[in-house]
Design a protein around this motif. Structure first.
Motif, PDB file in Angstrom:
ATOM      1  N   SER A 155      44.066 107.288  88.069  1.00 26.89           N
ATOM      2  CA  SER A 155      45.135 106.472  87.493  1.00 26.89           C
ATOM      3  C   SER A 155      45.435 105.260  88.366  1.00 26.89           C
ATOM      4  N   THR A 156      44.736 105.127  89.486  1.00 27.78           N
ATOM      5  CA  THR A 156      44.917 103.946  90.344  1.00 27.78           C
ATOM      6  C   THR A 156      43.540 103.420  90.773  1.00 27.78           C
ATOM      7  N   PRO A 157      43.486 102.131  91.128  1.00 22.63           N
ATOM      8  CA  PRO A 157      42.217 101.557  91.588  1.00 22.63           C
ATOM      9  C   PRO A 157      41.672 102.309  92.805  1.00 22.63           C
ATOM     10  N   LEU A 158      40.371 102.326  92.917  1.00 25.46           N
ATOM     11  CA  LEU A 158      39.719 103.072  93.999  1.00 25.46           C
ATOM     12  C   LEU A 158      38.466 102.312  94.402  1.00 25.46           C
ATOM     13  N   GLU A 159      37.732 102.823  95.405  1.00 21.32           N
ATOM     14  CA  GLU A 159      36.430 102.243  95.681  1.00 21.32           C
ATOM     15  C   GLU A 159      35.345 103.215  95.257  1.00 21.32           C
ATOM     16  N   CYS A 160      34.300 102.683  94.653  1.00 18.66           N
ATOM     17  CA  CYS A 160      33.135 103.504  94.311  1.00 18.66           C
ATOM     18  C   CYS A 160      31.904 102.854  94.889  1.00 18.66           C
ATOM     19  N   TRP A 161      31.237 103.605  95.746  1.00 16.49           N
ATOM     20  CA  TRP A 161      29.939 103.188  96.279  1.00 16.49           C
ATOM     21  C   TRP A 161      28.902 104.111  95.625  1.00 16.49           C
ATOM     22  N   ILE A 162      28.428 103.709  94.476  1.00 16.84           N
ATOM     23  CA  ILE A 162      27.455 104.533  93.760  1.00 16.84           C
ATOM     24  C   ILE A 162      26.181 103.708  93.595  1.00 16.84           C
ATOM     25  N   ARG A 163      25.043 104.304  93.983  1.00 17.97           N
ATOM     26  CA  ARG A 163      23.768 103.588  93.879  1.00 17.97           C
ATOM     27  C   ARG A 163      22.709 104.537  93.337  1.00 17.97           C
TER      28      ARG A 163
END
Lengths: 305, 305
Positions: free
Chosen positions: A103-111
């Motif tokens: 429900s809040t912005p986050l970081e995603c490091w997906i590769r």
């Protein structure tokens, strides 16, 4: 308040080593973090931890009210049971995008690479943080495990380069040989209860409303299963019924022959047959299939869609 | 086969400029890509495109069978209608993690910053690709727009540094003044049909099964709405009914006074009141509220949970 860094249920080496490596990075950049785990380390993971002098991360089941950094998955079925009451601040992963939402912005490091630890190495590089020797060692082993020593079709140039760089830092002259040592540890199944084997590397997937559990055992010679195969098959049926699953599959992967025998317990074997375009009598040899993520989950996803 | 790079429905400047900037980067690293859009550029976006000499990206509604790179969202409701028949190869975003899922591994560059173009700048840096002058210009404007010239609580140090770096490349000596020029263009609402205004920056959210539409108009003086406010309110009710929405909200944001008047059309105004802890008679002033993403969506998400 620290961030908890946690991999998936029934953690593999990528989940455990990734949690340790990422928690270290977070602490280095001034964000207090604690690595945790949702289950016991496998013999392979224990071998890696012992080799580089680490304790297993703290076992922690409940994360309600906490900040959590998710490692190596983005699926509700693989996350902590109360993840919806936690705040997910980040995800590092290398799988398909699952059904976790926030429900809040986050970081995603997906590769789309072979291992979460390859992505974590990119994070270290981004922040300009030096990787300690022993952390480089466990990250390297996680990549060797996930990529089946570079043989898996999930392995990318980025993974190979990453292992080379980490081996240099860790002072390991022959990473492939260390990888083989790891897989020999993994191949020692004798004396282990059948259920423990099935669950050793087991993931549940929500496939269009159907729960499908898929386990995988990677060994250097499938003959280790000869005497227990019937027991394994019987246990898959039990597991399917206990968990109200549509299907339970077990991949017995021969990393030297580079293929997998697929054991099937299913309410509808025809669907599984269709996914792999093979007729199967509850088991079938899949030549060249080493990767659950790339060669097993997508075709299943498609037939269930 | 090219990758289509596309932002959300009812595109804002971040979606349009981000698609152009990311498609350029992809082409530079040898992955043929085409920027597309799901709707018409707003007057603000058109101003940016004209200023730096760009045509709007190609309008393209259908993506079935194509490879798609998603910009500035991860929500099904904001994505192309047939996105589930496309292959999502990547997502660049700065919002909460939505309900898009994939059946194959992908890359996600998601960061809790003020603008997707700040993340796209990180991608240029990662790949070591130089940003052309005119692309730096549109990226900079997108960040100034999304961060309300750094006033929004969503604005981070990364966004400010990014604007500084892009201004240098674009040869813009006073980015804030260009930002004000942009917001003056945005404030010219006279003569625009009411429905066009409501839909100018409008996003639908699935909140625990309830469809909630939230529009936002950012101007330098709220008095521009004085004569049309009643019409706006009437149109919100229509829009709610047409779309079978639970609620339609419109934020009238005064970027100089740094707050928003919230207009509400809802099947249950009490739920909206609860979210903001204010009693509202279908409208309410929210002091300090500039950001839909950070100050409006999360409290709503919570009351609907």
């Amino acid at each position: 308040m620290p961030i908890y860094v946690v991999g998936h249920k029934i953690p593999d080496s990528d989940s455990i080593c990734g949690a340790i490596a990422l928690a270290h990075l977070k602490n280095e950049i001034g964000e207090p973090a604690i690595a945790t785990r949702l289950g016991d380390p496998s013999p392979e993971t224990q071998f890696i931890l012992d080799k580089f002098g680490f304790e297993a991360p703290e076992y922690k089941e409940s994360y309600a009210g906490e900040e959590v950094y998710i490692v190596d998955h983005s699926e509700l079925t693989q996350a902590p049971d109360d993840i919806e009451q936690a705040t997910i601040v980040g995800i590092v992963d290398h799988h398909k995008l699952g059904d976790l939402t926030t429900s809040t912005p986050l970081e995603c490091w997906i590769r789309p690479v072979g291992c979460s630890n390859t992505v974590i190495k990119m994070m270290y590089d981004f922040y300009g943080v030096e990787i300690p020797k022993n952390i480089a060692g466990i990250m390297m082993c996680a990549i060797l495990s996930d990529t089946v020593i570079f043989k898996s079709p999930t392995c990318t140039t980025a993974d190979i380069k990453c292992v080379e760089a980490l081996a240099e830092i860790a002072g390991i002259s022959d990473p492939k040989e260390l990888g083989m040592e790891m897989f020999r540890v993994k191949s020692a199944v004798e004396g282990t209860p059948v259920r423990d084997l099935v669950m050793r590397d087991f993931k549940d997937f929500n496939m269009n409303g159907n729960l499908v559990g898929i386990g995988q055992l990677e060994v250097i010679d499938l003959s280790v299963f000869d005497e227990i195969k019937a027991e394994l098959e019987a246990d898959l049926i039990k597991l399917k019924e206990e968990g109200k699953r549509h299907s339970v599959l077990l991949l017995l992967t021969d990393i030297m022959k580079e293929g997998s025998e697929l054991l099937i317990a299913s309410d509808d074997v025809a669907v599984i047959e269709k996914a792999f375009d093979k007729s199967a009598d509850n088991k079938v040899w899949l030549d060249g299939v080493l990767s659950r993520k790339k060669q097993v989950v997508p075709p299943l996803q498609e037939v269930f869609a």
